[in-house]
Write an enzyme that holds these catalytic residues in place. Structure first.
Site, PDB file in Angstrom:
ATOM      1  N   ASP A 163       0.770  -1.242   0.000  1.00 57.34           N
ATOM      2  CA  ASP A 163       0.000   0.000   0.000  1.00 57.34           C
ATOM      3  C   ASP A 163       0.807   1.302   0.000  1.00 57.34           C
ATOM      4  OD1 ASP A 163      -1.723  -2.097   0.497  1.00 57.34           O
ATOM      5  OD2 ASP A 163      -2.704  -1.172   2.202  1.00 57.34           O
ATOM      6  N   GLU A 393       2.414  -9.521  11.665  1.00 53.50           N
ATOM      7  CA  GLU A 393       2.064  -9.191  10.272  1.00 53.50           C
ATOM      8  C   GLU A 393       3.344  -8.870   9.479  1.00 53.50           C
ATOM      9  OE1 GLU A 393      -0.594  -5.856   9.965  1.00 53.50           O
ATOM     10  OE2 GLU A 393      -0.812  -6.056   7.793  1.00 53.50           O
TER      11      GLU A 393
HETATM   12  C1  DGY Z   1      -5.658  -2.283   4.384  1.00 52.14           C
HETATM   13  O1  DGY Z   1      -6.828  -2.043   4.672  1.00 52.14           O
HETATM   14  O2  DGY Z   1      -4.697  -1.886   5.025  1.00 52.14           O
HETATM   15  C2  DGY Z   1      -5.364  -3.174   3.275  1.00 52.14           C
HETATM   16  O3  DGY Z   1      -4.008  -3.250   3.011  1.00 52.14           O
HETATM   17  C3  DGY Z   1      -6.138  -2.874   2.050  1.00 52.14           C
HETATM   18  O4  DGY Z   1      -6.123  -4.056   1.330  1.00 52.14           O
END
Ligand code: DGY
Length: 429
Positions: A163, A393
């Protein structure tokens, strides 16, 4: 230690299993995510092959009529996540989904599951999935290569799965956020904001989402209108690899008539990767298709070259030099972004942290290419990270601390499928 962690990894997958599909982690990500589910399937395959198939079969229940496999499947509403189904506003059946896709790792996993057992049931499950995989890969080729370069263009940073990669900063800087409706983030209520994307990033994510929604998520119109259209080396290489695996499946499952089309995609994507090589920094980077600006940093995507089957020494040698330089700089490999770059942040999501799934893909490719030393360095570091910080994560490459969500499904899954010292193949190492 290894056996305890194996047991913990099993229990994480079972706890995050909501009945045929698995969420990444409770609270932060309460729905089914596309590539998370595929990694989960390879984890399940280590102890329950039937459940592994089911994970991927259920994922394809969310496939759209045009072939697109969405990045989130909203099987039931859960207010702990934003942006939920109402914000996306898709018209998908049988349940709402998000409006774009995610890295296409599924064909590779289906090949893995198929090759695990020759039982008739296994063959028939692979045969049922094959046309769905074909349709998804055809969707990428049809809609996501608007310039015909042979690369994959993404329409939203979320589609990359990475992201807030520093390479998105330049294309995101052109996104106008003035029309973004009021919204409240939920992620920063679950996780330390220092480990998450900034508000400025979220405003831009929401602006792009709002444009996609106004296009009714029509694949052609979104590509025309999105302010963010960027060729992503990671998705392109993952798709290139997935196409190679799809070709093997076509051969073994008797889908001869599809082979020429897949071979065409492979040849085009091999050439396409040349357009993402930045000769100045000697690495694979993003290309902003609106401005033609190349990314200027070394991300972990570059280390997927061998996974994609790219083997030209003119590419592999400089990438190995980057690998060795970075390994000399951080305590643990592979950081998601170059620690020598100004955009690097060791705990902020995709701006530096280590992701076990990327480690798995990169090391798998290196092993296949015969670079056992680098592959083993990545695996051993992954073992150290999990021993130190559990199934987080993601992890800081500087101090090994865990970050983001905990009890994370895909970290547990790749532990079981690849990293754990209890695997026979790792015992000798
Ligand atoms: C989030 O919501 O952080 C995700 O990466 C979107 O897929």
């Amino acid at each position: 230690m290894g056996a305890d962690l194996d047991a913990l990894a099993h229990s994480i997958l079972k706890e995050n299993d909501l009945g045929g599909y698995t969420i990444p982690t409770k609270g932060l990500y309460p729905y089914q995510w596309n590539w998370d589910s595929v990694f989960v399937a390879i984890g399940f395959a280590t102890f329950d092959l039937d459940r592994a198939w089911q994970e991927i079969e259920n994922l394809f229940e969310g496939q759209w009529d045009d072939g697109m496999l969405p990045h989130i499947l909203f099987r039931k509403n859960d207010p702990s996540y934003f942006p939920g189904p109402g914000v996306w506003g898709t018209k998908s059946d049988p349940f709402p989904t998000s409006g774009h896709s995610q890295p296409p790792v599924a064909a590779t996993a289906v090949r893995d599951l198929f090759e695990q057992s020759s039982a008739p049931e296994n063959v028939s499950r692979a045969k049922t999935l094959f046309p769905k995989l074909m349709a998804w890969h055809r969707w990428w080729a049809t809609y996501r290569d608007p310039k015909g370069h042979g690369t994959v263009a993404i329409v939203h940073p979320w589609e990359s799965g990475r992201d807030n990669l520093p390479d998105w900063d330049e294309p995101l800087s052109n996104v106008d956020t003035t029309g973004v409706p009021e919204y409240t983030r939920k992620d920063t209520a679950h996780v330390d904001p220092e480990m998450r994307p900034l508000k400025q990033d979220y405003d831009r994510y929401m602006a792009i989402l709002t444009i996609g929604k106004a296009c009714g998520w029509d694949a052609t119109e979104v590509v025309e209108k999105t302010p963010f259209l960027v060729a992503d080396p990671a998705i392109t290489m993952i798709l290139l690899r997935a196409n190679r695996d799809l070709l093997v499946l076509a051969e073994k499952l008797g889908f001869q008539k599809d082979k020429a089309e897949i071979e065409g995609w492979i040849a085009k994507q091999e050439r396409g990767m040349e357009t993402l090589w930045n000769p100045e920094i000697q690495a694979y980077v993003t290309r902003n298709l609106r401005t033609d600006v190349l990314g200027a940093g070394v991300s972990s995507a570059s280390f997927l070259a061998s996974y994609a089957g790219l083997s030209d020494p003119k590419v592999i040698e400089p990438l190995n030099a980057h690998f060795d330089r970075i390994a000399g700089k951080v305590e643990f490999m592979l950081p998601s972004y170059d620690p020598d770059h100004a955009g690097f942040e060791h705990k902020r999501y995709w701006r530096g942290p280590i992701w076990a799934v990327v480690n798995y893909l990169a090391a798998r490719g290196m092993t296949e290419a015969g670079d056992v030393a680098r592959a083993e360095k990545i695996r051993q570091d992954t073992v150290s990270l999990v021993e130190r910080s559990g199934f987080a994560e993601y992890f800081s490459p500087e101090d090994g601390s865990g970050a983001g969500g905990n009890s994370f499904s895909w970290t547990a899954a790749v532990w079981l499928a690849w990293a754990t010292p209890s695997l026979a193949v790792n015992k000798a190492a």
